[in-house]
Motif scaffolding. Structure first.
Motif, mmCIF file in Angstrom:
data_model
loop_
_atom_site.group_PDB
_atom_site.id
_atom_site.type_symbol
_atom_site.label_atom_id
_atom_site.label_comp_id
_atom_site.label_asym_id
_atom_site.label_seq_id
_atom_site.Cartn_x
_atom_site.Cartn_y
_atom_site.Cartn_z
ATOM 1 N N PRO A 17 0.812 -1.225 0.000
ATOM 2 C CA PRO A 17 0.000 0.000 0.000
ATOM 3 C C PRO A 17 0.848 1.279 0.000
ATOM 4 N N GLN A 18 1.980 1.247 0.717
ATOM 5 C CA GLN A 18 2.853 2.417 0.748
ATOM 6 C C GLN A 18 3.505 2.650 -0.622
ATOM 7 N N ILE A 19 3.856 1.586 -1.310
ATOM 8 C CA ILE A 19 4.443 1.707 -2.651
ATOM 9 C C ILE A 19 3.416 2.292 -3.616
ATOM 10 N N VAL A 20 2.183 1.806 -3.560
ATOM 11 C CA VAL A 20 1.121 2.320 -4.428
ATOM 12 C C VAL A 20 0.855 3.792 -4.133
ATOM 13 N N THR A 21 0.837 4.147 -2.863
ATOM 14 C CA THR A 21 0.619 5.538 -2.483
ATOM 15 C C THR A 21 1.747 6.424 -2.989
ATOM 16 N N ASN A 22 2.990 5.979 -2.844
ATOM 17 C CA ASN A 22 4.132 6.766 -3.322
ATOM 18 C C ASN A 22 4.116 6.931 -4.839
ATOM 19 N N ILE A 23 3.807 5.871 -5.557
ATOM 20 C CA ILE A 23 3.748 5.960 -7.019
ATOM 21 C C ILE A 23 2.664 6.935 -7.442
ATOM 22 N N SER A 24 1.521 6.842 -6.810
ATOM 23 C CA SER A 24 0.426 7.739 -7.147
ATOM 24 C C SER A 24 0.760 9.184 -6.801
ATOM 25 N N THR A 25 1.326 9.396 -5.626
ATOM 26 C CA THR A 25 1.605 10.752 -5.160
ATOM 27 C C THR A 25 2.745 11.408 -5.928
ATOM 28 N N TYR A 26 3.820 10.689 -6.163
ATOM 29 C CA TYR A 26 5.022 11.302 -6.720
ATOM 30 C C TYR A 26 5.207 11.096 -8.220
ATOM 31 N N VAL A 27 4.431 10.201 -8.831
ATOM 32 C CA VAL A 27 4.590 9.957 -10.267
ATOM 33 C C VAL A 27 3.300 10.278 -11.022
ATOM 34 N N LEU A 28 2.225 9.587 -10.698
ATOM 35 C CA LEU A 28 1.004 9.710 -11.491
ATOM 36 C C LEU A 28 0.314 11.064 -11.329
ATOM 37 N N ASN A 29 0.142 11.537 -10.112
ATOM 38 C CA ASN A 29 -0.543 12.815 -9.917
ATOM 39 C C ASN A 29 0.171 13.986 -10.585
ATOM 40 N N PRO A 30 1.502 14.101 -10.485
ATOM 41 C CA PRO A 30 2.163 15.200 -11.201
ATOM 42 C C PRO A 30 2.038 15.089 -12.725
ATOM 43 N N ILE A 31 2.094 13.871 -13.246
ATOM 44 C CA ILE A 31 1.944 13.698 -14.698
ATOM 45 C C ILE A 31 0.542 14.087 -15.134
#
Length: 86
Positions: free
Chosen positions: A4-18
């Motif tokens: 869950p922490q990995i998914v949250t980090n990917i979403s927060t730092y990669v997907l949302n900015p893109i």
């Protein structure tokens, strides 16, 4: 690190900015189409091109909004809390 922490980090730092960047780009394309539409009132070809820019801008914004919504739905389904985009 937990999944869950990995998914949250990917979403927060990669997907949302893109998604935010692409949404901004679609907004610029739409606004450029609006400006073209008013600047080129005499030319039918230029107005047609401006209309295309506005349509593609709206379509791009819709796709970015939908992709953000899909990410939120998937995260909610698997039980991960994803913070909203900035």
């Amino acid at each position: 690190m937990e999944v869950p922490q990995i998914v949250t980090n990917i979403s927060t730092y990669v997907l949302n900015p893109i998604i935010a960047l692409l949404f901004g780009l679609a907004l610029v394309v739409f606004l450029w189409g609006v400006a073209e539409y008013f600047w080129q009132q005499d030319s039918d070809a230029a107005r047609t091109q401006a209309s295309r820019h506005m349509i593609w801008g709206i379509l791009g914004m819709f796709i970015m909004f939908a992709s953000f919504a899909i990410i939120q739905i998937i995260a909610g389904t698997i039980g991960v809390s994803v913070p909203p985009s900035v």
